[in-house]
Design an enzyme around this catalytic site. Structure first.
Site, mmCIF file in Angstrom:
data_model
loop_
_atom_site.group_PDB
_atom_site.id
_atom_site.type_symbol
_atom_site.label_atom_id
_atom_site.label_comp_id
_atom_site.label_asym_id
_atom_site.label_seq_id
_atom_site.Cartn_x
_atom_site.Cartn_y
_atom_site.Cartn_z
ATOM 1 N N SER A 104 0.839 -1.189 0.000
ATOM 2 C CA SER A 104 0.000 0.000 0.000
ATOM 3 C C SER A 104 0.880 1.248 0.000
ATOM 4 O O SER A 104 1.663 1.433 -0.923
ATOM 5 C CB SER A 104 -0.952 -0.058 1.197
ATOM 6 O OG SER A 104 -2.053 0.761 1.000
ATOM 7 N N GLU A 225 -9.548 -5.409 -3.707
ATOM 8 C CA GLU A 225 -8.898 -4.314 -2.980
ATOM 9 C C GLU A 225 -9.893 -3.241 -2.544
ATOM 10 O O GLU A 225 -9.748 -2.625 -1.492
ATOM 11 C CB GLU A 225 -7.845 -3.640 -3.882
ATOM 12 C CG GLU A 225 -6.740 -4.534 -4.360
ATOM 13 C CD GLU A 225 -5.487 -4.443 -3.509
ATOM 14 O OE1 GLU A 225 -5.576 -4.001 -2.353
ATOM 15 O OE2 GLU A 225 -4.426 -4.824 -4.021
ATOM 16 N N HIS A 316 -7.891 -5.684 0.469
ATOM 17 C CA HIS A 316 -6.638 -4.929 0.604
ATOM 18 C C HIS A 316 -5.874 -5.421 1.836
ATOM 19 O O HIS A 316 -6.444 -5.575 2.911
ATOM 20 C CB HIS A 316 -6.976 -3.447 0.746
ATOM 21 C CG HIS A 316 -5.808 -2.538 0.706
ATOM 22 N ND1 HIS A 316 -4.968 -2.437 -0.379
ATOM 23 C CD2 HIS A 316 -5.341 -1.638 1.612
ATOM 24 C CE1 HIS A 316 -4.048 -1.527 -0.138
ATOM 25 N NE2 HIS A 316 -4.237 -1.034 1.070
#
Length: 431
Positions: A104, A225, A316
């Protein structure tokens, strides 16, 4: 480190945590590197400043430095890499075999380090999980564009000081840290800045010009995600209205690529479009640019291992536990299939750290991506190399970013923000 003596020269892996550049820490249990070390690498967790402390730009700060402002967190990362180069041999690590990896905002950091002149020679491979910075510079609230130009970031800094009640930087420095931290609100408030030096500009254009630190790369994203960032279910009409509002002449191609005839489909389309814009498109574009412009290979993955209750895929950050071998949290399971997948993924990551290629004895072959063969390693119930499952969507979104870049160059970009029909705006909420 598994090393018994300083002269073992083991490959080094440096983890950069995520958290939208406003949160994150090195001692999160899922980042424990003991299992990596057992596979023969030295694992380093690198800390960097966050939020206003790491990414506040302001005219006064720019004047102080003479070089812009707003990239202190990235400069911390470079300082950490320098420390590793100078000291890691004492822990049995090889300073000539350093892999940076992150997820990320950590993966975005890895991406940014590949175009930072100050990071040249400090790492030799790069892994990014759900993170890249290949979009044009920020244009108001245009979806998928996150890196602000210096002047825009300085104005955000002025507004932040006003919120603090501080008349200038000296007054802000006199405040308690907790007050400053509390005033940071909202994802994307603080982000690395295109300050002209640390980040010289549009990263895709830097790659096209050959201005990047050329190493092998291993990149990927997860199948669902967007689930972490979409909390309401839009109607098909609202989804279509938002896409037309955001996407200009590329809207028709996007609407065709994302089925949205029912509310269930519209919800999935909203999540998937966010997935492409924020995570999948940046890593895919990065891999293509590395393949086209670099001397080293790019390996791409698609993580789709998920619990039976997660019908649309892996959320995610769900891959982190599998990569580190620390299962049982953040969407990872603990049955025999999970442990087998974790062993497979960590082996690929370690092989890549050792040689720049994830392949090794007893592992399914992972081919490098080429622009003619868009093959990825799919991590699911039956891991294997297959065509990218979301390629059609990536190509539709690619046209959107091409249009945005043209808008930026022509100076005709206009703000696109707001909400349509109760649908959450598809904007830069992460990471």
């Amino acid at each position: 480190t598994p090393a018994k003596t300083p002269d073992e020269r083991l490959p080094v892996m440096i983890w950069i945590y995520g958290g939208a550049f406003i949160g994150g820490m090195t001692d999160t249990p899922i980042y424990d590197g003991a299992k990596f070390a057992r596979k023969g690498v030295v694992l380093v967790n690198l800390a960097y400043r966050l939020g206003a402390f790491g990414f506040l730009a302001h005219p006064e700060l720019s004047r102080e430095s003479g070089k812009g402002s707003g990239c202190y967190g990235l400069q911390d990362q470079v300082a950490g890499l320098r420390w590793v180069k100078e000291n890691i041999s004492r822990f049995g690590g090889d300073p000539a075999r350093v892999t940076i990896f992150g997820e990320s905002a950590g993966g975005i950091s890895v991406s940014m380090l590949t175009v930072m002149p100050a990071a040249k020679g400090l790492f030799h491979r790069a892994i990014s999980e759900s993170g890249g910075s290949m979009a044009p510079l920020k244009q108001d609230d245009a979806p998928g564009l996150s890196v602000p130009p210096l002047k825009q970031a300085e104005e955000t800094g002025r507004q932040f000081l006003a919120k603090l009640g501080a008349t200038d930087i000296k007054a802000a420095r006199a405040l308690e840290a907790k007050k400053i931290q509390k005033a940071v609100s909202g994802l994307g408030t603080f982000w690395p800045v295109a300050d002209g030096e640390t980040i010289a500009g549009d990263q895709s254009e830097l790659y096209e010009a050959g201005l990047f630190n050329d190493t092998p790369v291993l990149l990927g994203s997860n199948s669902d995600e967007g689930a972490m960032f979409v909390w309401t279910q839009p109607t098909p009409e609202a989804f279509e209205k938002q896409v037309r509002h955001d996407s200009g002449p590329t809207a028709e191609a996007i609407l065709k690529a994302y089925p949205h005839a029912t509310q269930t489909q519209a919800f999935k389309a909203t999540k998937d479009l966010l997935r492409e814009r924020l995570f999948a498109w940046p890593t895919w574009t990065w891999a293509k640019l590395q393949t086209r412009k670099g001397k080293h290979k790019a390996f791409v993955y698609y993580f789709d291992h998920h619990a039976p209750t997660s019908t649309d895929g892996a959320s995610h950050a769900a891959e982190i536990g599998y990569v580190f071998g620390n299962l049982g949290g953040w969407g990872s399971g603990t049955n025999s299939v999970d442990f087998k997948l974790s062993d497979l993924m960590s082996s690929y990551w370690v092989n890549f750290a050792k040689t720049g290629d994830p392949n090794g004895s007893g592992l399914p072959n992972w081919p490098a991506l080429t622009e003619r063969d868009m093959t990825a390693m799919c991590f699911d119930q039956e891991p294997g190399a297959r065509p990218l499952p979301n390629l059609e969507k990536l190509e539709a979104v690619d046209a959107y970013f091409v249009w945005r870049r043209e808008q930026a160059k022509s100076g005709a970009a206009k703000g696109v923000s707001g909400r349509a029909g109760g649908q959450p705006a598809l904007q830069n909420g992460e990471r």
